[in-house]
Design a protein around this motif. Structure first.
Motif, PDB file in Angstrom:
ATOM      1  N   TYR A   1      -6.025  -0.751   5.336  1.00 42.29           N
ATOM      2  CA  TYR A   1      -5.493  -2.011   4.826  1.00 42.29           C
ATOM      3  C   TYR A   1      -6.220  -2.403   3.545  1.00 42.29           C
ATOM      4  N   CYS A   2      -5.491  -2.914   2.577  1.00 42.74           N
ATOM      5  CA  CYS A   2      -6.172  -3.494   1.424  1.00 42.74           C
ATOM      6  C   CYS A   2      -6.247  -5.004   1.597  1.00 42.74           C
ATOM      7  N   ARG A   3      -7.246  -5.558   0.970  1.00 44.89           N
ATOM      8  CA  ARG A   3      -7.517  -6.993   1.063  1.00 44.89           C
ATOM      9  C   ARG A   3      -7.945  -7.488  -0.307  1.00 44.89           C
TER      10      ARG A   3
ATOM     11  N   ARG B   1     -10.245  -0.361   7.430  1.00 46.25           N
ATOM     12  CA  ARG B   1      -9.488   0.554   8.277  1.00 46.25           C
ATOM     13  C   ARG B   1      -9.666   0.187   9.736  1.00 46.25           C
ATOM     14  N   GLN B   2      -8.647   0.548  10.507  1.00 42.77           N
ATOM     15  CA  GLN B   2      -8.673   0.257  11.935  1.00 42.77           C
ATOM     16  C   GLN B   2      -8.126   1.450  12.690  1.00 42.77           C
TER      17      GLN B   2
ATOM     18  N   GLY C   1      -0.720  -2.219   5.658  1.00 44.84           N
ATOM     19  CA  GLY C   1      -1.378  -1.057   6.242  1.00 44.84           C
ATOM     20  C   GLY C   1      -0.645   0.236   5.957  1.00 44.84           C
ATOM     21  N   THR C   2      -1.415   1.298   5.816  1.00 41.29           N
ATOM     22  CA  THR C   2      -0.846   2.627   5.633  1.00 41.29           C
ATOM     23  C   THR C   2      -1.630   3.607   6.507  1.00 41.29           C
ATOM     24  N   GLN C   3      -0.909   4.475   7.202  1.00 41.71           N
ATOM     25  CA  GLN C   3      -1.539   5.381   8.155  1.00 41.71           C
ATOM     26  C   GLN C   3      -2.137   6.587   7.426  1.00 41.71           C
ATOM     27  N   VAL C   4      -3.366   6.889   7.776  1.00 41.22           N
ATOM     28  CA  VAL C   4      -4.025   8.114   7.320  1.00 41.22           C
ATOM     29  C   VAL C   4      -4.406   8.913   8.555  1.00 41.22           C
ATOM     30  N   THR C   5      -3.930  10.138   8.624  1.00 40.68           N
ATOM     31  CA  THR C   5      -4.227  11.012   9.748  1.00 40.68           C
ATOM     32  C   THR C   5      -4.847  12.302   9.224  1.00 40.68           C
TER      33      THR C   5
ATOM     34  N   GLU D   1       0.831  -1.195   0.000  1.00 43.41           N
ATOM     35  CA  GLU D   1       0.000   0.000   0.000  1.00 43.41           C
ATOM     36  C   GLU D   1       0.869   1.249   0.000  1.00 43.41           C
ATOM     37  N   SER D   2       0.323   2.309  -0.547  1.00 47.89           N
ATOM     38  CA  SER D   2       1.003   3.605  -0.532  1.00 47.89           C
ATOM     39  C   SER D   2      -0.038   4.708  -0.602  1.00 47.89           C
TER      40      SER D   2
END
Length: 116
Positions: A94-96, A38-39, A109-113, A6-7
């Motif tokens: 997260y992609c699945r 997402r988590q 996983g990639t963080q989104v803030t 992921e990016s």
């Protein structure tokens, strides 16, 4: 072992946009569904959006009208365009990918803030 990379995550102000990408390290045979989850801290991992064979899509109510999922089958890549972001969208995304024979692959996983 197929990996999903992921990016596109990062820090953005409320109202802004981000585009997430998830690419498979090699061709995945017979993909059925590609999806984003997402988590948030202390919460369970929830479905955000999914795209099925034939490009039918499904979205969580909280992101309908703001997020758009798409896929490029030739590149084994799934995207999530996120517009009008809100602080409550802050999470690890997260992609699945699932196949017709039942294999399931997850990205790291990639963080989104989203700041207010």
């Amino acid at each position: 072992q197929i990996q999903l990379v992921e990016s596109g995550g990062g820090l953005v102000q409320a109202g802004g946009s981000l585009r997430l990408s998830c690419a498979a390290s090699e061709t995945i045979i017979s993909i059925n569904t590609m999806a984003w989850y997402r988590q948030a801290p202390g919460k369970q991992r929830d479905l955000v959006a999914q795209i099925f064979t034939g490009d039918r899509t499904n979205y969580a109510d909280s992101v309908k009208g703001r997020f758009t999922i798409s896929r490029d089958n030739a590149k084994n890549t799934v995207y999530l365009q996120m517009d009008r972001l809100k602080p409550e969208d802050t999470a690890v995304y997260y992609c699945r990918v699932s196949t017709v024979v039942g294999y399931i692959y997850w990205g790291q996983g990639t963080q989104v803030t989203v700041s207010s």
